[in-house]
Design an enzyme around this catalytic site. Structure first.
Site, mmCIF file in Angstrom:
data_model
loop_
_atom_site.group_PDB
_atom_site.id
_atom_site.type_symbol
_atom_site.label_atom_id
_atom_site.label_comp_id
_atom_site.label_asym_id
_atom_site.label_seq_id
_atom_site.Cartn_x
_atom_site.Cartn_y
_atom_site.Cartn_z
ATOM 1 C CG MET A 1 36.779 -89.141 27.921
ATOM 2 S SD MET A 1 36.638 -90.339 29.248
ATOM 3 C CE MET A 1 37.246 -91.822 28.425
ATOM 4 C CB CYS A 2 30.262 -89.820 26.415
ATOM 5 S SG CYS A 2 30.765 -91.450 25.787
ATOM 6 N NE ARG A 3 31.780 -84.163 27.845
ATOM 7 C CZ ARG A 3 32.443 -83.741 28.947
ATOM 8 N NH1 ARG A 3 32.456 -82.455 29.250
ATOM 9 N NH2 ARG A 3 33.067 -84.614 29.709
ATOM 10 C CG ASN A 116 32.193 -88.376 30.479
ATOM 11 O OD1 ASN A 116 32.965 -88.751 29.601
ATOM 12 N ND2 ASN A 116 32.387 -87.276 31.183
#
Length: 252
Positions: A1-3, A116
C-alpha cells in the site's frame, strides 16, 4: 500500500507540507496511523508540483529509496514552493519491483496521478485483461510494471473521451471492481482541481479557505479533518471556499 497527499491553495513550501508536520508523509513512511495493509512505506517516494508562470506541466521528483534517506530532497524542499502539489510514499505490492518508474506520482502532460491499493490478480492475468481495453496511445506511455500506471492509463483514456476527472476515476473503479476487484484509492490533479476515490483504504479531506488537502491520512491533529466514506468520489477546485468540496457515491 501507499500514502498520498494532494494540495490546492496558497503557495507553500514542499517542506512545510510534506516534511515538517507532526504526521507528515515523511513520518507516514515509517509510522503510518491509518494504513490498513502493510506497516511501512519505504519503497520509494515522489512529489509533483506546478508553477503555471513557467509551464502547464508539473515538475516531478521521484526516487526508489525511502523519503527519510534522501538528503537532496530535504535540501530543496524548503525552497520549492507551489499552490498545487501531489506527493506519495510507496509500499510496493509484490512482485512489482522497487524502482523509480514504479513510483508515484505518475505524470502525463498536465496530469499527476497516484494510487493507494492494488488490483486483485494483476500479476496473474489482470494486467493483460486491463491493458486490452487501453488505447495504444496511453499504453505506450506506461514505463513501469505497476497496476497503478495501468489504472492511470485507463483514467486518461476516459478523460480523452470527454469524461470529467471524477467521472473517469469512478468509471475505472467500476470497471475494475466488476472484473478483478481490488483496493482503489486514487487521486488525480491538473493543478487546478483534485479528484479522488475512496475504495478500500483510508481517505481524508481538510478544507480551509482558500485551500484543500486530500490525503490518505491527516498530517496533523488540528480540527477540520473529515474521513471520506468508502465508496465515494470527491471533487475539489482551486480557490474553493469551505463547503464547495463535492463528495458523492460511485456507481459500480
Amino acid at each position: 500500500m501507499c500514502r498520498f497527499l494532494a494540495y490546492l491553495g496558497p503557495d507553500v513550501s514542499l517542506e512545510s507540507l510534506l516534511l515538517a508536520p507532526p504526521w507528515s508523509l515523511l513520518r507516514q513512511s515509517y509510522e503510518p496511523r491509518f494504513m490498513k495493509r502493510g506497516r511501512v512505506n519505504a519503497d520509494g517516494f515522489g512529489a509533483g508540483w506546478y508553477d503555471f508562470g513557467v509551464r502547464e506541466e508539473p515538475a516531478l521528483y521521484r526516487r526508489a529509496t525511502p523519503i527519510w534517506s534522501d538528503r537532496t530532497f530535504a535540501s530543496i524542499a524548503g525552497l520549492a514552493h507551489s499552490g498545487a502539489i501531489l506527493a506519495a510514499v510507496r509500499n510496493a505490492t509484490a512482485p512489482s519491483a522497487t524502482e523509480e518508474s514504479n513510483t508515484a506520482p505518475y505524470v502525463s502532460g498536465r496530469w499527476l496521478f497516484a494510487h493507494n491499493g492494488e488490483v486483485v490478480g494483476f500479476a496473474s492475468g489482470g494486467r493483460r485483461m486491463l491493458l486490452a481495453g487501453v488505447s495504444d496511445r496511453r499504453a505506450g506511455e506506461i514505463a513501469g510494471s505497476t497496476d497503478s500506471e495501468v489504472l492511470f492509463a485507463m483514467v486518461l483514456d476516459r478523460i480523452d473521451a470527454g469524461e470529467a476527472p471524477a467521472i473517469a476515476l469512478s468509471g475505472v473503479v467500476g470497471a475494475v471492481m466488476g472484473s478483478t476487484g481490488g483496493r482503489l484509492n486514487m487521486v488525480l490533479t491538473d493543478g487546478h482541481s483534485i479528484a479522488a476515490t475512496a475504495c478500500g483504504d483510508s481517505l481524508y479531506v481538510h478544507e480551509e479557505a482558500p485551500g484543500v488537502v486530500v490525503a490518505s491520512e491527516p498530517y496533523d491533529d488540528r480540527a477540520g479533518w473529515r474521513e471520506v466514506p468508502d465508496g465515494s468520489v470527491i471533487e475539489a477546485r482551486e480557490h474553493a471556499i469551505p463547503g464547495e468540496l463535492r463528495i458523492g457515491g460511485m456507481s459500480r
